[in-house]
Design an enzyme around this catalytic site. Sequence first.
Site, PDB file in Angstrom:
ATOM      1  CB  THR A   1      47.038 -14.427  11.670  1.00 27.95           C
ATOM      2  OG1 THR A   1      48.356 -14.420  12.219  1.00 27.95           O
ATOM      3  CG2 THR A   1      46.509 -13.018  11.653  1.00 27.95           C
TER       4      THR A   1
ATOM      5  CB  SER B   1      51.424 -21.943  11.400  1.00 25.28           C
ATOM      6  OG  SER B   1      52.186 -20.867  10.964  1.00 25.28           O
TER       7      SER B   1
ATOM      8  CB  THR C   1      50.481 -17.133   6.719  1.00 22.91           C
ATOM      9  OG1 THR C   1      50.994 -16.188   7.662  1.00 22.91           O
ATOM     10  CG2 THR C   1      49.030 -16.841   6.412  1.00 22.91           C
ATOM     11  CG  ASP C   2      54.514 -17.387  10.702  1.00 20.52           C
ATOM     12  OD1 ASP C   2      54.263 -16.484   9.887  1.00 20.52           O
ATOM     13  OD2 ASP C   2      54.683 -17.186  11.917  1.00 20.52           O
TER      14      ASP C   2
HETATM   15  N1  ASP Z   1      52.336 -16.153  13.054  1.00 25.74           N
HETATM   16  C1  ASP Z   1      51.079 -16.478  12.423  1.00 25.74           C
HETATM   17  C2  ASP Z   1      50.975 -17.994  12.253  1.00 25.74           C
HETATM   18  O1  ASP Z   1      51.507 -18.537  11.351  1.00 25.74           O
HETATM   19  C3  ASP Z   1      50.981 -15.821  11.114  1.00 25.74           C
HETATM   20  C4  ASP Z   1      49.695 -16.038  10.380  1.00 25.74           C
HETATM   21  O2  ASP Z   1      48.890 -16.888  10.638  1.00 25.74           O
HETATM   22  O3  ASP Z   1      49.491 -15.302   9.390  1.00 25.74           O
HETATM   23  O4  ASP Z   1      50.334 -18.620  13.016  1.00 25.74           O
END
Ligand code: ASP
Length: 320
Positions: free
Chosen positions: A12, A55, A86-87
């Site tokens: 993200t 991710s 973050t995932d």
């Molecule tokens: N779905 C996103 C990812 O992990 C969430 C994020 O980056 O915060 O790529």
Amino acid sequence: MKKVLLINTGGTIAMSEDQETGKVSPSQHNPLLTQSSFFNTLADLEVVDLFNLPSPHMTSQEMLKLSQYIQDHAAGFDGIVITHGTDTLEETAYFLDLTLKIDQPVVLTGAMRSSNEIGSDGLANLRSAILVARAEASAQRGVLVVMNEEIHTATYVTKTHTTNVATFQTPTFGPVGLVAKSQVIYFHQLMRRDYYPVTEMTQRVALLKTYAGMEGDLIEAVGQNGYQGLVIEGLGAGNLPPATLPALDQLIVQGLPVVMVSRAFNGVIEDIYDYTGGGKQLRQMGVIFAQGLSGVKARIKLMVVLNTTEPVAIDQAFRL
Ligand code: ASP
């Protein structure tokens, strides 16, 4: 001026929101590339776009490439920052923690809100991560995760909220430090650090979560589908439903390592209970107790330990 290597991998933090539809998706041009000039006064940044992946698309193969890239390019830099979705950030962070042997701080960060959303946290998190990566006090602490002005260890941090910017927390132990307006402050030290060199990731490890009334069929499937190890998120202090035991015993007899963590969010597991499926029996069956790790971290560790070029006793690897 301190030199920092900034490696972007996607997530993200590198995405934008379509203002009409609200959809968040990877941009053709990573917005972080145009924004890195914000940090020219903090460090001499060298920026590399290694991947541009959400991710959930990360696998152990990308983790290995990232680890090898850092190992090969760290010389000459005072610190390394990695931006990541973050995932699965906590899994990549722990993989790097177990497989890197460099002296400089390695810091992962990300964002919960994409680059053009109101209250976007990407730039602030990146700034904090650079401050942490260039700080001498950050060395020899293992790989770190910096989000929302807190510093966490890769070993114990986890994503706890689907959308909140304060999502990264360290259950049981808490963060190891914080980023104040201009300073990086530490107040805890990680007790144990491990290093397992890997050159390829071919051994597969499954992760199952237990539940009341669970039977053995999913555990049998692990044995039938070519996995080389199983991590099981057990109940409470470290117990399993009785109907899982025959299948579990079969796996252990076949020679597959079975590592247990607790599905409970806080605390460590122990062999306390002496009933069918209780920790005492599981220990006797040869289940390996992983103290303090979450299921996803224990899976990363078991994969790395099974793939390392310098083999170690698996139960030793999981002692606290
Ligand atoms: N779905 C996103 C990812 O992990 C969430 C994020 O980056 O915060 O790529």
